[in-house]
Motif scaffolding. Structure first.
Motif, PDB file in Angstrom:
ATOM      1  N   ALA A   1       0.708  -1.277   0.023  1.00 13.38           N
ATOM      2  CA  ALA A   1      -0.026  -0.016   0.173  1.00 13.38           C
ATOM      3  C   ALA A   1       0.702   1.247  -0.117  1.00 13.38           C
ATOM      4  O   ALA A   1       0.816   2.393  -0.823  1.00 13.38           O
ATOM      5  CB  ALA A   1      -0.743  -0.150   1.324  1.00 13.38           C
ATOM      6  N   TRP A   2       1.954   1.231   0.745  1.00 12.98           N
ATOM      7  CA  TRP A   2       2.844   2.488   0.681  1.00 12.98           C
ATOM      8  C   TRP A   2       3.576   2.709  -0.574  1.00 12.98           C
ATOM      9  O   TRP A   2       3.645   3.718  -0.995  1.00 12.98           O
ATOM     10  CB  TRP A   2       4.079   2.167   1.663  1.00 12.98           C
ATOM     11  N   PHE A   3       4.069   1.332  -1.167  1.00 11.18           N
ATOM     12  CA  PHE A   3       4.579   1.752  -2.362  1.00 11.18           C
ATOM     13  C   PHE A   3       3.821   2.272  -3.532  1.00 11.18           C
ATOM     14  O   PHE A   3       4.016   3.178  -4.328  1.00 11.18           O
ATOM     15  CB  PHE A   3       5.076   0.309  -2.848  1.00 11.18           C
ATOM     16  N   VAL A   4       2.340   1.757  -3.761  1.00 17.85           N
ATOM     17  CA  VAL A   4       1.324   2.192  -4.652  1.00 17.85           C
ATOM     18  C   VAL A   4       1.240   3.813  -4.240  1.00 17.85           C
ATOM     19  O   VAL A   4       1.013   4.609  -5.206  1.00 17.85           O
ATOM     20  CB  VAL A   4       0.343   1.511  -4.801  1.00 17.85           C
ATOM     21  N   ARG A   5       0.699   4.040  -3.025  1.00 11.70           N
ATOM     22  CA  ARG A   5       0.533   5.264  -2.623  1.00 11.70           C
ATOM     23  C   ARG A   5       1.488   6.507  -3.158  1.00 11.70           C
ATOM     24  O   ARG A   5       0.976   7.447  -3.571  1.00 11.70           O
ATOM     25  CB  ARG A   5       0.151   5.336  -1.128  1.00 11.70           C
ATOM     26  N   GLN A   6       2.627   6.143  -3.018  1.00  8.22           N
ATOM     27  CA  GLN A   6       3.854   7.354  -3.421  1.00  8.22           C
ATOM     28  C   GLN A   6       4.323   7.132  -4.630  1.00  8.22           C
ATOM     29  O   GLN A   6       4.960   7.906  -5.180  1.00  8.22           O
ATOM     30  CB  GLN A   6       4.789   7.189  -2.419  1.00  8.22           C
ATOM     31  N   ARG A   7       3.826   6.131  -5.562  1.00  7.05           N
ATOM     32  CA  ARG A   7       4.497   5.906  -6.858  1.00  7.05           C
ATOM     33  C   ARG A   7       3.763   6.629  -7.764  1.00  7.05           C
ATOM     34  O   ARG A   7       2.716   6.937  -7.931  1.00  7.05           O
ATOM     35  CB  ARG A   7       4.195   4.439  -7.428  1.00  7.05           C
ATOM     36  N   LYS A   8       4.607   7.384  -8.699  1.00  3.61           N
ATOM     37  CA  LYS A   8       4.034   8.056  -9.791  1.00  3.61           C
ATOM     38  C   LYS A   8       4.218   7.537 -11.243  1.00  3.61           C
ATOM     39  O   LYS A   8       3.415   7.916 -12.299  1.00  3.61           O
ATOM     40  CB  LYS A   8       5.028   9.564  -9.842  1.00  3.61           C
ATOM     41  N   ARG A   9       5.048   6.577 -11.425  1.00  6.85           N
ATOM     42  CA  ARG A   9       5.135   6.341 -12.966  1.00  6.85           C
ATOM     43  C   ARG A   9       4.483   5.301 -12.815  1.00  6.85           C
ATOM     44  O   ARG A   9       4.096   4.260 -12.126  1.00  6.85           O
ATOM     45  CB  ARG A   9       6.784   5.651 -13.032  1.00  6.85           C
ATOM     46  N   THR A  10       3.661   4.759 -14.150  1.00  7.16           N
ATOM     47  CA  THR A  10       2.989   3.688 -14.602  1.00  7.16           C
ATOM     48  C   THR A  10       3.138   3.305 -16.180  1.00  7.16           C
ATOM     49  O   THR A  10       4.084   3.857 -16.477  1.00  7.16           O
ATOM     50  CB  THR A  10       1.381   4.124 -14.301  1.00  7.16           C
ATOM     51  N   TYR A  11       2.282   2.504 -16.776  1.00  6.04           N
ATOM     52  CA  TYR A  11       2.347   2.315 -18.113  1.00  6.04           C
ATOM     53  C   TYR A  11       1.348   2.936 -19.005  1.00  6.04           C
ATOM     54  O   TYR A  11       0.248   3.313 -18.369  1.00  6.04           O
ATOM     55  CB  TYR A  11       2.255   0.594 -17.958  1.00  6.04           C
ATOM     56  N   GLY A  12       1.812   2.952 -20.108  1.00  2.13           N
ATOM     57  CA  GLY A  12       1.013   3.673 -21.109  1.00  2.13           C
ATOM     58  C   GLY A  12      -0.286   2.834 -21.239  1.00  2.13           C
ATOM     59  O   GLY A  12      -1.444   3.585 -21.534  1.00  2.13           O
ATOM     60  N   HIS A  13      -0.352   1.568 -20.875  1.00  2.00           N
ATOM     61  CA  HIS A  13      -1.793   0.723 -20.983  1.00  2.00           C
ATOM     62  C   HIS A  13      -2.270   0.856 -19.786  1.00  2.00           C
ATOM     63  O   HIS A  13      -3.370  -0.118 -19.518  1.00  2.00           O
ATOM     64  CB  HIS A  13      -1.428  -0.415 -21.649  1.00  2.00           C
ATOM     65  N   ALA A  14      -1.960   1.564 -18.690  1.00  2.00           N
ATOM     66  CA  ALA A  14      -2.614   1.412 -17.423  1.00  2.00           C
ATOM     67  C   ALA A  14      -3.913   2.026 -17.362  1.00  2.00           C
ATOM     68  O   ALA A  14      -4.458   2.757 -18.385  1.00  2.00           O
ATOM     69  CB  ALA A  14      -1.877   2.018 -16.316  1.00  2.00           C
TER      70      ALA A  14
END
Length: 417
Positions: free
Chosen positions: A258-271
């Protein structure tokens, strides 16, 4: 050494009335667990054994909780102990395993008094840590008679917690009954050499390495007998401490996911969303991991309550060969084995899902996320579920009742390879 537990057992009801509630225990020990959690990742990355953290548990009175109030403990309920062990495992899963022998065998002495029980409970109440040396390496060793008494020489492996202990109970041979012959010896006594050579992929800070005994004196008053009704339940008790550690690991993995997802900014073009925290697919993964962690915790809670009942029932019996005891033992093994196997599955699932919430960055060593799966894997492999589930299945299909001595017999040297 006092041969009875009159002082500790005559006021059982009074002691129970003095027991702190679970909420009081949590309020007391959560600051301790928070202190242990601080620096846990750094200890893992640098392989720093948690000497200070074990001492913190001793100084706070955590290791003495099972001892009678008269001996400096709190006589807490079995189920409450396991609740606290789950929280401790969230902070650092090495700690419950380091102390598994301490807690499991102390539980036996609470429910099954024997000549050494009074000494044992006084030691625990005074803050002593007791560990084990049960698994033989290269042979069981030998006992030699000298002018001053018996001495033991041999080598033990998987001596979990021995480096942190004040006393160690060791198997020095086999009794005529086929059960292990065990003595308690000082951890820093003459001839005891504890080695930190544990190289497993997980639970790296448990010091589950080798201990060498060279002509170590055996005190005839410190013979440890587990052939009592409650004593034969030591295997389920040990097993469930590992289950509590796995439940804590699963909860820690969900916390980190949960912590990792909460602070993460990068994702994928097909997200499905601009940020991972808003992505329903990622949210579902974290939710599924949380579901596994929840199931693991509930299984431990129910199993601990069951174990408390079995220990109490066993403490009222005297004959381990009676049909009543055989039925009790069968129920205990069937219930605890089933629950522990399921806890392992849920913990491994939760820790594996942590790697599904991000890309390569979730794999970076500095995050230490891999330790959750590695630790859960080691605890699951330490007590392979398929052996336990076979016992359950054989009983349910053919009515074959498990034999108590098959769970506590000495491990053969070739089984350590």
């Amino acid at each position: 050494m006092t041969a009875t537990l009159d002082t500790a057992t005559s006021a059982t009801s009074a002691q129970q009335s003095q027991r702190p509630s679970l909420n009081e225990l949590r309020e007391r020990f959560r600051p301790v667990f928070d202190a242990i959690a601080h620096g846990a990742l750094e200890r893992e990355l640098n392989r720093e054994l948690p000497y200070e953290q074990v001492q913190l548990l001793v100084d706070s009175g955590f290791t003495a909780l099972q001892a009678p109030v008269a001996y400096g403990g709190a006589d807490i309920a079995v189920a409450d102990l396991y609740e606290l062990l789950i929280e401790l495992a969230v902070a650092d899963s090495n700690l419950p395993q380091i102390l598994h022998a301490h807690f499991a065998f102390t539980e036996i002495h609470r429910f099954s008094p024997q000549p050494i029980s009074d000494w044992w409970l006084r030691q625990v109440g005074a803050g002593k840590v007791i560990s084990n040396g049960m698994v033989a390496l290269g042979g069981p060793g030998e006992v030699e008679q000298t002018e001053d008494g018996e001495v033991y020489s041999g080598t033990k492996t998987y001596s979990t917690g021995a480096l942190f202990a004040d006393e160690i109970f060791i198997v020095v041979g086999t009794k005529e009954s086929g059960m292990p012959l065990m003595y308690v010896v000082p951890a820093e006594g003459a001839g005891v050499n504890r080695v930190d050579d544990w190289d497993g992929i997980g639970q790296r800070l448990t010091a589950s390495g080798t201990t060498v005994y060279e002509r170590v004196a055996l005190d005839p008053e410190k013979v440890l007998d587990i052939e009592s009704p409650a004593g034969l339940l030591v295997a389920p008790a040990v097993l469930f401490i590992h289950a509590a550690a796995q439940a804590g690991i699963a909860e820690a993995a969900v916390r980190d996911a949960a912590w990792f997802v909460r602070q993460r900014k990068r994702t994928y073009g097909h997200a499905a969303a601009e940020y991972p925290k808003d992505d329903p697919q990622v949210q579902e993964v974290v939710g599924r991991a949380a579901s596994h962690a929840y199931a693991a915790k509930q299984l431990v809670r129910q199993g601990a309550a069951d174990l408390q009942g079995y220990l109490a029932r066993a403490g009222r019996l005297s004959d381990t060969t009676s049909p009543e005891y055989q039925q009790l033992f069968t129920e205990a093994v069937t219930d605890v084995n089933s629950a522990a196997a399921a806890v392992s599955e849920h913990a491994l699932a939760a820790t594996n899902l942590l790697f599904e919430v991000g890309g390569a960055s979730v794999l970076q060593r500095e995050r230490g996320f891999d330790r959750h799966w590695r630790n859960a894997r080691v605890l699951a492999s330490h007590n392979p579920a398929h052996y336990k589930l076979r016992v359950v299945g054989e009983y349910l299909i053919n009515g074959t009742t498990p034999s108590p001595d098959s769970f506590v017999r000495p491990v053969k040297p070739e089984e350590t390879k």
